[in-house]
Write an enzyme that holds these catalytic residues in place. Structure first.
Site, PDB file in Angstrom:
ATOM      1  CG  ASP A  10      -1.926   1.406   1.560  1.00  0.00           C
ATOM      2  OD1 ASP A  10      -2.348   1.629   0.343  1.00  0.00           O
ATOM      3  OD2 ASP A  10      -1.875   1.774   2.454  1.00  0.00           O
ATOM      4  CB  SER A  11       0.238   4.785  -0.633  1.00  0.00           C
ATOM      5  OG  SER A  11      -0.877   4.608  -0.096  1.00  0.00           O
ATOM      6  CE1 TYR A  42       2.866   5.934  -3.284  1.00  0.00           C
ATOM      7  CE2 TYR A  42       1.809   3.796  -4.301  1.00  0.00           C
ATOM      8  CZ  TYR A  42       3.081   4.344  -3.734  1.00  0.00           C
ATOM      9  OH  TYR A  42       4.205   3.626  -3.543  1.00  0.00           O
ATOM     10  N   GLY A  43      -2.909   8.888  -3.374  1.00  0.00           N
ATOM     11  CA  GLY A  43      -4.239   9.675  -4.123  1.00  0.00           C
ATOM     12  C   GLY A  43      -4.231  10.841  -4.645  1.00  0.00           C
ATOM     13  CB  CYS A  73      -2.988   0.829  -2.631  1.00  0.00           C
ATOM     14  SG  CYS A  73      -3.164   2.468  -2.883  1.00  0.00           S
ATOM     15  CB  THR A  75      -4.773   5.051  -5.012  1.00  0.00           C
ATOM     16  OG1 THR A  75      -5.491   5.832  -3.834  1.00  0.00           O
ATOM     17  CG2 THR A  75      -4.194   6.205  -6.058  1.00  0.00           C
ATOM     18  CD  GLU A 152      -1.401   7.891   6.856  1.00  0.00           C
ATOM     19  OE1 GLU A 152      -0.277   8.299   7.209  1.00  0.00           O
ATOM     20  OE2 GLU A 152      -1.567   6.758   6.056  1.00  0.00           O
ATOM     21  CB  CYS A 186      -9.608   4.613   0.328  1.00  0.00           C
ATOM     22  SG  CYS A 186      -8.034   5.283   0.903  1.00  0.00           S
ATOM     23  CB  THR A 187      -6.734  -0.002   2.292  1.00  0.00           C
ATOM     24  OG1 THR A 187      -5.777   0.920   1.418  1.00  0.00           O
ATOM     25  CG2 THR A 187      -7.083  -1.110   1.072  1.00  0.00           C
ATOM     26  CG  HIS A 188      -5.727   5.416   4.838  1.00  0.00           C
ATOM     27  ND1 HIS A 188      -4.799   4.751   3.524  1.00  0.00           N
ATOM     28  CD2 HIS A 188      -4.874   5.908   5.511  1.00  0.00           C
ATOM     29  CE1 HIS A 188      -3.644   5.013   3.811  1.00  0.00           C
ATOM     30  NE2 HIS A 188      -3.538   5.711   4.998  1.00  0.00           N
TER      31      HIS A 188
HETATM   32  N1  DGL Z   1      -4.536   3.439   0.905  1.00  0.00           N
HETATM   33  C1  DGL Z   1      -4.702   4.206  -0.004  1.00  0.00           C
HETATM   34  C2  DGL Z   1      -5.949   4.012  -1.015  1.00  0.00           C
HETATM   35  O1  DGL Z   1      -6.396   2.959  -0.784  1.00  0.00           O
HETATM   36  C3  DGL Z   1      -4.940   5.787   0.193  1.00  0.00           C
HETATM   37  C4  DGL Z   1      -3.764   6.522   0.599  1.00  0.00           C
HETATM   38  C5  DGL Z   1      -3.234   7.379  -0.325  1.00  0.00           C
HETATM   39  O2  DGL Z   1      -3.425   8.270  -1.008  1.00  0.00           O
HETATM   40  O3  DGL Z   1      -2.149   7.082  -0.760  1.00  0.00           O
HETATM   41  O4  DGL Z   1      -6.113   4.472  -2.187  1.00  0.00           O
END
Ligand code: DGL
Length: 266
Positions: A10-11, A42-43, A73, A75, A152, A186-188
């Protein structure tokens, strides 16, 4: 049986929502996790940059003898997976397909919401997949970029005025569309499940994209019978900050050492 590890990346820390599920449902799998904490998010980046970072993340994981990669991730799954998976000779499992299939199974009224980073929503990845399989579905999307830094920073709990305000701001328009299923693309975002569920109401089913990818991996991969399987963690920024944050994703501390990777060299 295939006892080689599964690579997951993941990012940053969000992919741990997939790892958590993998630990629950596939305890015999060894996992190599890479979080690109030095370059998150990354998003908000261009497709070209996301593709470049993805190739480096994959190259690092492929320095191990792994049997598959879970792209934990939203993204990367939306923007780079199609191109990069064609360059690899092992399966790469993203979150879009598994989360969409789970949503299609759950929805009763055919009205599905999707939330994700700006790049994920701009890519149209979820609409494409869902409409390809069921053109009659009504899809409503919303980019929720502020959720990532809030998660985060640990602002995930019900009663936290900051996250509750941002949830209301982003999700009011989806709530008004009478959706019955919401993909947390999004995994967050699964960390915000309680606050989002509270706001959307009990008639809206939430789909955890990281968990859906883990379930899908279990279905399609040749699994391991290694009873001493473990997880190795690597990040591209400070391992201690990752360790400190990881407990909210994994429901427990990471006991293992977290390695540091100079990802730009891959
Ligand atoms: N975990 C990333 C996703 O699922 C989000 C965080 C990011 O923007 O890198 O898109």
């Amino acid at each position: 049986m295939d006892n080689r590890p599964i690579g997951v990346f993941d990012s940053g820390v969000g992919g741990l929502t997939a790892v958590r599920r993998m630990h629950e449902i596939m305890p015999n799998e060894s996992i190599i996790y890479f979080g690109d904490t030095g370059r998150v998010p990354y998003g908000t980046r261009s497709a070209q940059t996301i593709l470049h970072y993805t190739r480096q993340d994959v190259a690092f994981l492929r320095s191990f003898d792994i049997k598959a990669i879970v792209v934990a991730c939203g993204t990367v799954s939306s923007v780079a997976l199609n191109a990069v998976s064609k360059e690899q000779n092992i399966p790469m499992i993203g979150v879009v397909e598994p989360a969409s299939l789970a949503a299609m199974e759950k929805t009763k009224n055919g009205r599905i919401g999707v939330i994700g980073t700006a790049s994920t929503i701009k890519s149209g990845s979820y609409e494409s997949f869902l409409h390809e399989h069921k053109p009659e579905l009504k899809i409503f999307t919303k980019a929720c970029p502020l959720f990532v830094p809030l998660v985060e920073n640990g602002r995930v709990n019900k009663g936290d005025i900051v996250i509750e305000t941002v949830v209301k701001e982003y999700l009011t328009e989806l709530k008004e569309q009478d959706i019955d299923t919401l993909i947390l693309g999004c995994t967050h975002f699964p960390l915000l499940k309680e606050v989002i569920a509270d706001f959307m109401g009990e008639n809206v089913e939430l789909i955890d994209s990281g968990a859906a990818a883990a379930d899908y991996a279990k279905r399609i991969l040749t699994l391991s019978d290694n009873e001493n399987a473990g997880t190795k963690y690597f990040v591209s920024d400070d391992p201690d900050s990752f360790k400190a944050l990881s407990h909210i994703f994994l429901n427990g501390e990471i006991a293992e050492n977290v390695g540091n990777v100079e990802i730009a060299t891959y």
